[in-house]
Write an enzyme that holds these catalytic residues in place. Structure first.
Site, PDB file in Angstrom:
ATOM      1  N   ASP A 135     -13.290 -43.879  64.374  1.00 33.45           N
ATOM      2  CA  ASP A 135     -13.788 -42.508  64.405  1.00 33.45           C
ATOM      3  C   ASP A 135     -15.106 -42.453  63.652  1.00 33.45           C
ATOM      4  OD1 ASP A 135     -12.800 -42.695  61.793  1.00 33.45           O
ATOM      5  OD2 ASP A 135     -11.997 -40.673  61.775  1.00 33.45           O
ATOM      6  N   TYR A 168     -18.252 -41.831  61.058  1.00 32.46           N
ATOM      7  CA  TYR A 168     -18.398 -41.762  59.603  1.00 32.46           C
ATOM      8  C   TYR A 168     -18.235 -40.305  59.166  1.00 32.46           C
ATOM      9  CZ  TYR A 168     -20.541 -46.440  59.897  1.00 32.46           C
ATOM     10  OH  TYR A 168     -20.787 -47.768  60.123  1.00 32.46           O
ATOM     11  N   PHE A 212     -20.190 -47.373  64.486  1.00 28.74           N
ATOM     12  CA  PHE A 212     -20.754 -48.231  63.439  1.00 28.74           C
ATOM     13  C   PHE A 212     -22.201 -47.884  63.085  1.00 28.74           C
ATOM     14  CE2 PHE A 212     -17.373 -50.868  65.311  1.00 28.74           C
ATOM     15  CZ  PHE A 212     -16.605 -51.085  64.169  1.00 28.74           C
ATOM     16  N   HIS A 242     -11.528 -56.467  61.431  1.00 31.76           N
ATOM     17  CA  HIS A 242     -12.518 -55.405  61.256  1.00 31.76           C
ATOM     18  C   HIS A 242     -13.575 -55.835  60.234  1.00 31.76           C
ATOM     19  CE1 HIS A 242     -14.112 -51.391  60.293  1.00 31.76           C
ATOM     20  NE2 HIS A 242     -13.656 -51.040  61.487  1.00 31.76           N
TER      21      HIS A 242
END
Length: 222
Positions: free
Chosen positions: A62, A64, A75, A184
């Site tokens: 989701d 930031y 990202f 991740h």
């Protein structure tokens, strides 16, 4: 609304009950809460990467949730914003993989414009509340996006970082697909195999093998 060739692929979703509920919830949230990204950037991943140009999918979770960061691309952060830890690690791996200098700007629009869909599974979030819009309907919409991608006969590379993204692997069935998985890039997991995974060079090698132009992963600070 999405206005490019994604609109035709996803128009059926707008008529479904979940989407009407999702739409009403998001409108209310923007009126009553501080929500990111700004409303005009909710579908920026689709806007910058039209369906016909798509070659690569990088799947995030989701947006930031701190002020000024989210811009509608997974990202990525707006120019002038400090790099979040996960993005710092992505850039470290980019440097190790392709020997590119680590950029100061975290704006990944250059990737998106070349056919990299920087998609989050959830497209909005309340300020300072990670995953606060999980379960309101975005997952159904982004799953529909993956189903639409799987109608493409052209080659596509999926870069799936972390277990939530890797759960989407079951939806990928076309033959001309390269699926790159790794932990991740978060500082909590990057050292468990994200570093050294070389996703950027592997992606480009596959695209060139399939007769497609590679992605220019180099980012400018201008």
């Amino acid at each position: 609304m999405i206005e490019n060739d994604w609109a035709e692929k996803l128009q059926g979703e707008y008529k479904k009950p979940y989407y009407r509920k999702l739409y009403n919830t998001v409108v209310r949230e923007y009126k009553e809460q501080q929500v990111f990204p700004k409303s005009g950037d909710i579908f920026k991943a689709y806007d910058l990467c039209p369906f016909h140009k798509l070659k690569v999918v990088i799947l995030g979770q989701d947006p930031y949730h701190n002020v000024g960061q989210a811009q509608g691309l997974s990202f990525s952060v707006q120019k002038g914003i400090a790099l979040p830890p996960s993005l710092q690690n992505i850039f470290k791996e980019l440097q190790d993989d392709l020997s590119y200098p680590i950029p100061k700007s975290g704006d990944l629009s250059h990737w998106a414009e070349q056919g990299v869909l920087l998609l989050n599974t959830v497209l909005t979030v309340r300020a300072h509340q990670a995953f606060s819009h999980r379960g309101i309907g975005w997952e159904e919409f982004t799953d529909a996006t993956i189903r639409a991608i799987e109608e493409k006969e052209e080659p596509v590379v999926y870069i799936l970082w972390g277990s939530p993204a890797q759960k989407k692997r079951a939806m990928i069935h076309q033959k001309k697909r390269l699926i790159l998985t790794a932990p991740h890039p978060s500082p909590l997991s990057a050292y468990r195999g994200f570093f050294g995974s070389r996703p950027f060079s592997k992606c480009n090698a596959y695209l060139e093998q399939e007769g497609l132009s590679p992605i220019d992963w180099r980012l400018s600070d201008e």
